[in-house]
Every structure is written in structure tokens, then in C-alpha cells.
Design a protein around this motif. Sequence first.
Motif, PDB file in Angstrom:
ATOM      1  N   TRP A 138       0.831  -1.215   0.000  1.00 24.92           N
ATOM      2  CA  TRP A 138       0.000   0.000   0.000  1.00 24.92           C
ATOM      3  C   TRP A 138       0.865   1.264   0.000  1.00 24.92           C
ATOM      4  CZ3 TRP A 138      -5.207   0.174  -0.566  1.00 24.92           C
ATOM      5  CH2 TRP A 138      -5.830   1.417  -0.355  1.00 24.92           C
ATOM      6  N   ILE A 139       1.914   1.274   0.831  1.00 21.42           N
ATOM      7  CA  ILE A 139       2.791   2.452   0.909  1.00 21.42           C
ATOM      8  C   ILE A 139       3.619   2.592  -0.368  1.00 21.42           C
ATOM      9  CG2 ILE A 139       4.685   3.530   2.194  1.00 21.42           C
ATOM     10  CD1 ILE A 139       3.693   2.053   4.680  1.00 21.42           C
ATOM     11  N   SER A 140       4.075   1.453  -0.902  1.00 22.18           N
ATOM     12  CA  SER A 140       4.958   1.508  -2.079  1.00 22.18           C
ATOM     13  C   SER A 140       4.237   2.024  -3.314  1.00 22.18           C
ATOM     14  CB  SER A 140       5.529   0.124  -2.363  1.00 22.18           C
ATOM     15  OG  SER A 140       4.526  -0.758  -2.846  1.00 22.18           O
ATOM     16  N   VAL A 141       2.936   1.766  -3.418  1.00 18.49           N
ATOM     17  CA  VAL A 141       2.197   2.229  -4.603  1.00 18.49           C
ATOM     18  C   VAL A 141       2.365   3.729  -4.779  1.00 18.49           C
ATOM     19  CG1 VAL A 141      -0.118   2.606  -5.525  1.00 18.49           C
ATOM     20  CG2 VAL A 141       0.504   0.354  -4.645  1.00 18.49           C
ATOM     21  N   ARG A 142       2.137   4.475  -3.722  1.00 23.52           N
ATOM     22  CA  ARG A 142       2.263   5.931  -3.801  1.00 23.52           C
ATOM     23  C   ARG A 142       3.730   6.365  -3.907  1.00 23.52           C
ATOM     24  NH1 ARG A 142      -0.814  10.343  -2.809  1.00 23.52           N
ATOM     25  NH2 ARG A 142       0.256  12.208  -2.078  1.00 23.52           N
ATOM     26  N   THR A 143       4.587   5.691  -3.134  1.00 23.61           N
ATOM     27  CA  THR A 143       5.993   6.115  -3.067  1.00 23.61           C
ATOM     28  C   THR A 143       6.720   5.900  -4.387  1.00 23.61           C
ATOM     29  OG1 THR A 143       6.017   5.523  -0.722  1.00 23.61           O
ATOM     30  CG2 THR A 143       8.145   5.810  -1.805  1.00 23.61           C
TER      31      THR A 143
END
Length: 601
Positions: A95-100
Motif C-alpha cells: 500500500w505504501i509503495s504504490v504511492r511512493t
Amino acid sequence: MSRTRGRRAQTLVAYAGKPIQLLLQYVRRRPVSHTLVLLAIIAAVGCALGSQFAIKNLIDALPAGRDHPATVVSAFVTIVVLLFADNLFWRVAGWISVRTFVAVTGDVRRQLFGYATGHSPTYFSAIRPGTVASRVSATANAVFAIENTVAWNALPPLLSVFGAIGMLGFVSPWMAISLLLVSVCMATLLFWLASHGSSKHKRFASDAASVDGELVDVISNMATVRMFVATQRESARLDAFLNGEMTSREASLRFLEKLRLLHAVATLLLSSALLGWVLWLWTLGRATTGDVVLVSSLGFAILHGTRDLAVALVDVTQHVARLAEAAQALLVPRDMEEPVSAPALEIRDANIDFENITFAYPGRRPVLDHFSLHIDAGQRVGLVGPSGAGKTTVLALLQRSFDPPRTSGAVTISGQRLCDVSLASVHDAIAVVPQDVSLFNRTLLDNLRYGRPDATMADVLRACEQANCRELIDSLPEGLDTIVGERGTRLSGGQRQRIAIARAFLKDAPILLLDEATSALDSESEAAIQLALDRLLAGRTVVAIAHRLSTLRNFDRIVVIQHGRLVDDGTPAELSKRAGIYRDVLLRQERRTATSAGVFE
């Protein structure tokens, strides 16, 4: 803000041959989110390995489980909790990596586009626009691929392998130490072999960029291709580029397959030896049944982990090679990097000076030779001379498309050397109406407002009336919302010229440059545009190139240039009476006009 961008540009070029450092400087921009992704992956891998150890405890507890069910229940609950936490941490990381990771690709494209647009015209004349665009995208895609490959394909098996080796220490310390040494040696060998394939990966990246550039070049000139019935010829030419790209891609992929085959053989032998070792310990009573199951499962984890790690590492090597190739092509030093603290040009009066300038394009003889010219504020000056005399170079230097060497003269506006002030402020002070008007494939309103985005609709309409193009706008099906096509091809040459004049009216700059603004038009269009130009010239310092001397008849001065030198200077009336280039050209054009008039009578 401009100082910050300038510093970033100067820093960016240092990463041209350092792809890993280039990647890390984008990672460092988002330290919190990258750290959270890393911690979540570590936690997920830890839970997965912990569940293997929990299964060992469950198996060892089973023989006495009926008498002591609490031990079995505890082991079961531990496994369930660890499996739940394992999945939870993976989802948090994802979830965090998608945006990052997506944000990083935006950072890459944004910064590389900004750096590329700061290059001088010399850079863009030597490289295809499609190649530049392709490499900007290739760099961003390579960074995205590296981050994804490291996060999901390299880091998890790396952590699993070392975690599994650590857990094997509970069964046999010597087994763990031996396995660690073998794994380090094997990883080092694979990485060393993978580095020797970087030239193949770079060659593939370069060939792929060439294909993209060739496609853009042909498609942007499709009208010419069809005009000369060259479709089959261009297809054959593209086939040659495609064959080269496919050959280099095949060589790159085959090299990776050889590495994977080598790793598969090594890990098979290693896992077999590991299983045989724990069975031998079991026969000696130095390992429990749970230990055998644990070593077996960890052995398979190491087998699959090192295989996945090796695949990921060679994939990362390939992506790094692509990143290096694209970055090296884009991050070449700029020809005319302005100082970070360059002040803005201050227009006290719009006078212009060319002070003893000698200038040559790279690898060519001097175009201007000790050229000096003073233009008073508000003067209208025409530049006349044979092709190659240096007229276009004068306009290019005035727009600071190039800088003359500091020892070879200077161009000044209001007494300020252009090389000492910010490039943006120079462009703000100058409006240009070129011969070949290039428009964006956007609405007419977007193109008109391009030099002044904050202009009101009333300002736009006023500029259109002054440029004699209000009637044109009213005739279009969607008015100002009409899409003008690639480079404005849905409009005629005269219509594009009027839009360029309206755009110059809207910009309202104190200095106006006209580069053959009417030479490509028919007489009727030229007459209509000349009226608009006469309005535009009022109250500005004007420098114009014109082959049709009739367009310069109302100018204050005519400057004649030959072989890069100023050879004559005076009013149109004075030069028409004085022997020289101006009078010779004027007489030829008058005879040609008289002949044409006789033909149509």
C-alpha cells in the motif's frame, strides 16, 4: 526557486556515470515512506521465517500433545498469528509503495525534463527529440523497475536466506557457518558474472532508444514520406533498426539465462548436501524430527530464495544498465549553464549593443567577425545581407540561444551583458515573430496565452483584433477552443503568422524580433499581416530580417551584413541611393515586381 533549480541542475550532472547514486538521491527525497516499506518487508519476512520455527515446535510437541494439549494449542496459535502478521505486513508494504514508487517516477521525469529543457539549441540540433523523450521515460521506468525489483524480488529472498541461515544455527552452528560462506561466495560470483553483462544491457538500451527516435522522426515527417512515396523505404530502414534492437535484446536475455542455469545447478547441489547433513545428525540423535522438518523447509527456502535473489540481481543489473545508458545520454553538461545567483535583466531603456563579437558554431568557421552594432531604444532596424552572412546568428545571440566566448565580445541590453543575467529574464524582454510559426497541438487560446498565461479573455481578444485575426477566430467551428493540430497544421501559413503576431501583442515585450515574418506568404496575405506588424512595431525596439525589402521601407535604419561584418548602415532612402548590396537587391526586386505586374495585366 530558480536558484534551487540551478543548484539541482549542477548537482544532477554529477550523476551521469553513477546510476546507483542517481537512484539513491531520489530515494532520499522520500526517506519516511521508503523506510516504512523496508520495515514492513523485514517484518513480513521475519514472520514467514518465524512460522517455520513455530511449525518445528508444533511437530516436536505432538508426541506429548495429548497429555499436554496447551503446548500444541500454543504452537498452533503462534503459527496462525505469524501467518496473519505475515500477510498484513506485505499488504502494508504494498500500500505504501504504490504511492511512493509512482511519486519517484514523477520526480525523475520532472527533474530530467527540467534539465533537458535547459540545454542550448546545439544539443537539440544534434539529437532527435524522440530520443530525448524516450530516454526521459526510460530513465523513469528503469528507476521504477529497480525499486520494484529490489522491494519484491531481491530484498525478500535476501532476508529469507540470511534469516534461514541464522535459524539453522539453532540446529547446527557449523551448518549455518558453512552455508553462510557458500552463499556469500556464490552470490559474489553471480554478481561478478552479472556485471560483465552490463555492456550487453547498455547496448540493448541504446538500440531501443534509437528505434524510438526513428519512429518519432518518421511519424513527424509523414507528409514528406507520402509525398515521395517512401513508405516502403522507411519500413525497410526501420527493419534495420529493429533487427539491431532484437539482436541486442536477445544477447542480453541469453546472458541472463546462462546465469540462472549456473545458479540452478549450484543451489540444487547445496540443498541436497544440506538435507543429507541434517539426516546424518538425526541418525546420531543430535537432531529432532522437528529439526529435520525445519532444515528441510529452510533448505527449500534457501534454494528458492537464492534462485529468486540471483534472478532479481541480474534483472536489477539489467535495469541499472538501462538507467546508466539513459542518464549518460541526458545528463551531459550544458553548453551555457547560467550562474545560480544570476540577477534578472532590468530594462531601463531597450537599447541593444553588439560589442566587437566574433562567434562560430562548434566545428565551423566564424559566422560573425568583430561585429559591432548599437541600436537605440525604440529604433526599428532591418538586417539585410546574403544567405550565410550572419543575420540569423545576430538574432540568436540576442535571444541568448548561444553565448559568445567572454574574450570575443558581448551582447548587452540596457548596458547589461546577457551572459551575466538570468536566461528567463532575457526571454521575458523579447517577443519573436518567426517565419516558420510552430504551435502546440492545443487550443488556439492556449497558444495565444503561451507567453502570458495570466492574460484575461479581454486581453486576448484585443490582441487578436490588433493582429487582424479576429475574423479568423470567428470563422473557426469552436473559436478559441479549436485544436490547431500538430505544429498548427490545421491552420494556413498566413493564419499561423497572424496568431504569432497576436501572441507577440499579448506578450507586450519591449524588444521585438522579426525573422522573415512575411517571406513565405502571398501578396494578399502579406499586405494584411503587414498592417498588423505596423501596429506591433509601435513603441518597441525592433530588429528584423527580411528578404523582401519592401517590408523594411518604414524602418529607421537598414544594417547590411556580409561575411559576418557590418558593411553598410543608413536609412532605407540613403541606402537606395548608395551603391552596394542593398541597392542591388532593391533594384532586382523592383524589376521582378514590375515584370509580375505586367504578366497579370
